[in-house]
Design a protein around this motif. Structure first.
Motif, PDB file in Angstrom:
ATOM      1  N   CYS A  76       0.800  -1.107  -0.130  1.00 31.02           N
ATOM      2  CA  CYS A  76      -0.111   0.064   0.040  1.00 31.02           C
ATOM      3  C   CYS A  76       0.701   1.076  -0.118  1.00 31.02           C
ATOM      4  N   ILE A 125      -1.271  -0.751  -4.866  1.00 31.56           N
ATOM      5  CA  ILE A 125      -2.579  -1.063  -4.074  1.00 31.56           C
ATOM      6  C   ILE A 125      -3.155  -2.283  -4.479  1.00 31.56           C
ATOM      7  N   ALA A 145      -1.550  -5.281  -3.125  1.00 30.76           N
ATOM      8  CA  ALA A 145      -1.794  -5.226  -1.767  1.00 30.76           C
ATOM      9  C   ALA A 145      -3.005  -6.149  -1.366  1.00 30.76           C
ATOM     10  N   GLY A 166      -4.893   1.997   2.863  1.00 30.15           N
ATOM     11  CA  GLY A 166      -4.098   1.943   1.713  1.00 30.15           C
ATOM     12  C   GLY A 166      -4.964   2.593   0.711  1.00 30.15           C
ATOM     13  N   TYR A 167      -6.126   2.435   0.600  1.00 29.92           N
ATOM     14  CA  TYR A 167      -7.020   2.698  -0.669  1.00 29.92           C
ATOM     15  C   TYR A 167      -7.144   4.204  -0.245  1.00 29.92           C
ATOM     16  N   ASN A 201      -4.093   6.165  -1.783  1.00 25.15           N
ATOM     17  CA  ASN A 201      -4.077   5.950  -2.782  1.00 25.15           C
ATOM     18  C   ASN A 201      -5.450   6.584  -3.495  1.00 25.15           C
TER      19      ASN A 201
END
Length: 779
Positions: A570, A575, A578, A599-600, A603
């Protein structure tokens, strides 16, 4: 001839009384022997001593021995055996020293008594003396000696005994084989234990029980259960001890291999199901009232956290021991239910039991687990003579609650009470010194360790490395690491973690490579730490290399390593990789979910973050405060105002999580980025963090995006007052003015910064360097 017949009749009658333990009739016969002046017969005297010994009348045995006119070696062995049976170690040792001559029986009696009384080391010394004096051990000798070797984990002596066993031809004796198997199993040398097991023609219940215990000790749970199934198939008698051994395996857990229970949640389920099956078998075989088995059953349920079943077993016990209560207290403590543990402790005393050291230790652990250190301290103060384990429990409790000053004061008090600290004590204290950045205290502990020659102990050295690293002294930590005569993986892990903690990520990565070059295998902690290095270095290339090694070593399904992999991918921008790994993980904890959601968010994929959050809730995982920071950040970055507001409002009402400063800043940022300044101002009136500069910085930043000058000026004024040294409000307000072409206001802001000597913080950027082959440390 008549006299001989009469003597034989008396001897036969005496043997009958010995076999039936008929003390009263034996005394009547003793009187008859006295009246007929038969005590001059040494054989009859020896048999009388044996009678009194069997009937636990050691004083009569002593008197008979003292009045025996012609004592032979059998007389001495009889009285020695009497004292051994009564557990009188001092008297037995005195008799042994006074014996004019000794045979193997004499040595066996003393060795056996020492082992039974817990003096294993002394028993082994007596055995070595016995062999040095030329006596040949028997199967009885080896049964006791091998038991002692297993208790003190003396593998070397066990191997020497094994050689002698083969030499004198006892390698087929079932008692000796069981003893050897037990030594190897307890010492973790399972390959040799399995070899001995395979060479036994007719293994008995002791053989199987020893093998199950050994396999369970190395987490070979599936293999241990297969051993039990083999025991059943062979028709070997199943007793309460063998059933208890299976329950101990279920309580320990571990990898099940072919059973399919490799994941943590599945493992717990398998433990309980198998334990319940053993419970059913015990009822079928009639062992449900056996106290030893019942305590093992209690322990299995308690260690697996199934306290409802443990309570049912406990309430159905016909007889309860202190051990039973201790298990219940430990079980409640493990679940963090301090109230129930205290209730058990009070009931112990009401039932007339005297709480022992183990009871208090379990109570201390229970109180510490649920954060009730004050009650733990009251318990501790009621102990008449607390051992080092109890002191350690209290020091650990203070340390875990980050009350490091109290932990250090308690450590000093421990020394004033002349209680000698052990390796656990000093490691916890070193952690407390590091926790409060008390470098001087850590140095004092280090000096004391050098004086006691404990500083080269790897467990202690690992604590020293951690303490110096957390206090920013990586050079000293490195010197300790490099000077250790033997390095174990814990020391390597501590050094790598210390370097990472001090942002020496390249050095930490190079040290990890040295582990791979050596004979040592990285552990889960090693991989999790080095992945953190890759994350901090933003090195996706190195992270992928580590991932390949993790797969090769079989750690990919470990929840901590898996979470570190998700975090690395991430934060390094991959991503999709991940998420791919996240979906493959057999077990996820709340940290894993948080890393993927975050992580989302980082990003810019807010919709997927919200969907994943909803999947998390649907899967039954309870979100924590970090979860909400992650998902609210995602909503903010992606302009998902409605979803963000809905999630924020559900925190307390649906999930019992009180919003904190970070949650308020996230939702304010979400509203502000979308231009909902009216909602921002309403929320600012309600939040309990109005005096925190971070909140106003977020408001000011949002005003810059939308050119809201009036609210920006209010936010800036709040910041000028709350954090007068910060350049942030000046820079943000100047940017707002410049974007609107208000150059006079920009000039005024810059002059104000100059007058107050406020300096703008410099910016910086990351670049990834090529791999280097240098290292600060040599392993």
């Amino acid at each position: 001839m008549g006299s001989k017949c009469k003597m034989k009749g008396v001897a036969n009658l005496l043997q009958t009384f010995i076999d039936n333990k008929s003390l009263l009739l034996g005394k009547v016969l003793h009187a008859h022997i006295l009246r007929n002046n038969l005590l001059t017969n040494t054989f009859l005297c020896n048999r009388l001593i044996e009678l009194y010994s069997k009937c636990n009348d050691s004083s009569s045995a002593d008197r008979t021995f003292n009045y025996t006119p012609h004592k032979d070696i059998y007389s001495w062995n009889a009285i020695l055996s009497s004292h051994c049976k009564a557990g009188n170690l001092n008297f037995a040792h005195k008799v042994f020293e006074q014996m004019p001559e000794r045979n193997v029986v004499s040595w066996n009696n003393l060795i056996s008594l020492m082992v039974k009384n817990g003096y294993q080391e002394k028993a082994l010394d007596v055995y070595k003396l016995m062999v040095s004096e030329g006596f040949l051990p028997t199967h009885v000798t080896f049964a006791s000696v091998l038991s002692a070797c297993g208790s003190v984990l003396d593998l070397q002596l066990g191997k020497r005994c094994h050689g002698l066993v083969i030499k004198i031809g006892l390698d087929k004796n079932i008692f000796v084989c069981n003893g050897l198997l037990s030594v190897y199993a307890k010492c973790g040398v399972i390959r040799d234990a399995v070899q001995i097991f395979s060479d036994i023609d007719e293994p008995n219940e002791v053989t199987f029980t020893s093998m199950m215990g050994g396999l369970g000790s190395i987490d070979g749970v599936f293999e241990a259960l297969e051993m039990f199934r083999m025991m059943c198939r062979k028709g070997v008698r199943i007793d309460s001890v063998s059933l208890s051994a299976v329950l101990t395996v279920c309580a320990k857990g571990g990898e099940y291999g072919e059973s399919g229970c490799s994941a943590d949640s599945d493992r717990l389920s398998c433990n309980v199901v198998l334990g319940e099956q053993v419970h059913g078998l015990a009822i079928k075989l009639g062992f449900e009232n056996d106290l030893y088995f019942s305590n093992s059953l209690l322990d299995m349920y308690a260690k697996n956290g199934i306290m409802n079943s443990a309570e049912i077993v406990f309430h159905n016990l016909g007889k309860v021991s202190v051990v039973s209560w201790n298990i219940m207290i430990a079980g409640y403590g493990q679940k963090g239910n301090g109230g129930k543990a205290i209730e058990c402790f009070e009931r112990i005393q009401c039932c007339g039991f005297e709480p022992g050291e183990v009871t208090y230790i379990n109570m201390l652990a229970a109180c510490v687990k649920c954060g009730d250190v004050e009650t733990a301290r009251q318990m501790f103060d009621n102990m008449s003579c607390p051992s080092v384990i109890s002191w350690n429990a209290m020091i650990s409790g203070y340390s875990q609650n980050e009350d490091h000053i109290e932990a250090i004061d308690f450590f000093r008090e421990m020394q004033f009470q002349s209680v000698k600290p052990d390796r656990t004590t000093v490691t916890v204290i070193l952690g407390s010194c590091a926790g409060m950045d008390f470098l001087e205290g850590g140095k004092q502990v280090h000096a004391a360790l050098q004086k006691a020659a404990l500083h080269t102990d790897n467990y202690v050295a690992s604590g020293l490395i951690g303490m110096y690293s957390k206090c920013g002294k990586t050079e000293i930590a490195g010197h300790i690491f490099s000077s250790l005569p033997m390095l174990d993986i814990v020391c390597w892990n501590s050094m790598i973690a210390g370097l990472t903690l001090n942002s020496l990520n390249n050095e930490a990565f190079m040290l990890f490579k040295q582990i791979q070059c050596g004979r040592m295998s990285p552990t889960e902690f090693s991989y999790a730490t080095v992945l953190n290095c890759c994350t901090k270095l933003s090195s996706l290339f190195q992270g992928r290399q580590i991932h390949s090694q993790i797969v090769k070593d079989g750690y990919e399904s470990d929840v901590f390593v898996g979470t570190a992999l998700v975090d690395m991918y991430c934060k390094c921008g991959d991503i999709d990789e991940a998420r791919k790994h996240f979906d493959m993980m057999p077990v996820r904890n709340v940290v894993t979910w948080n890393e993927m959601i975050h992580g989302y968010a980082q990003n810019g994929r807010g919709d997927e973050a919200v969907c994943l959050y909803e999947d998390m809730i649907a899967s039954g995982v309870k979100p924590d405060c970090i979860t909400f920071i992650s998902v609210l950040t995602a909503c903010s970055h992606s302009g998902l105002v409605d979803q963000g507001f809905r999630i924020f409002n559900s925190m307390r009402s649906e999930h019992g999580v009180d919003p904190e400063l970070d949650h308020y800043t996230c939702i304010i940022d979400c509203l502000g980025r979308a231009g909902h300044f009216h909602d921002v101002e309403l929320l600012m009136e309600q939040i309990p963090y109005k005096d925190d500069p971070v909140v106003w910085e977020v408001v000011l930043s949002c005003c810059r995006v939308h050119g809201n000058v009036s609210l920006a000026q209010r936010a800036a004024e709040e910041l000028f007052w709350l954090d007068p040294e910060s350049s942030t409000p000046y820079v943000l307000l100047a940017n707002i003015y410049s974007s609107l072409g208000r150059w006079d206001d920009v000039r005024a802001i810059r002059e104000l910064m100059s007058d107050k000597q406020i300096v703008k913080d410099p910016g910086y950027s990351w670049t990834e360097q090529k791999e280097q082959d240098t290292s600060l440390f040599v392993g």
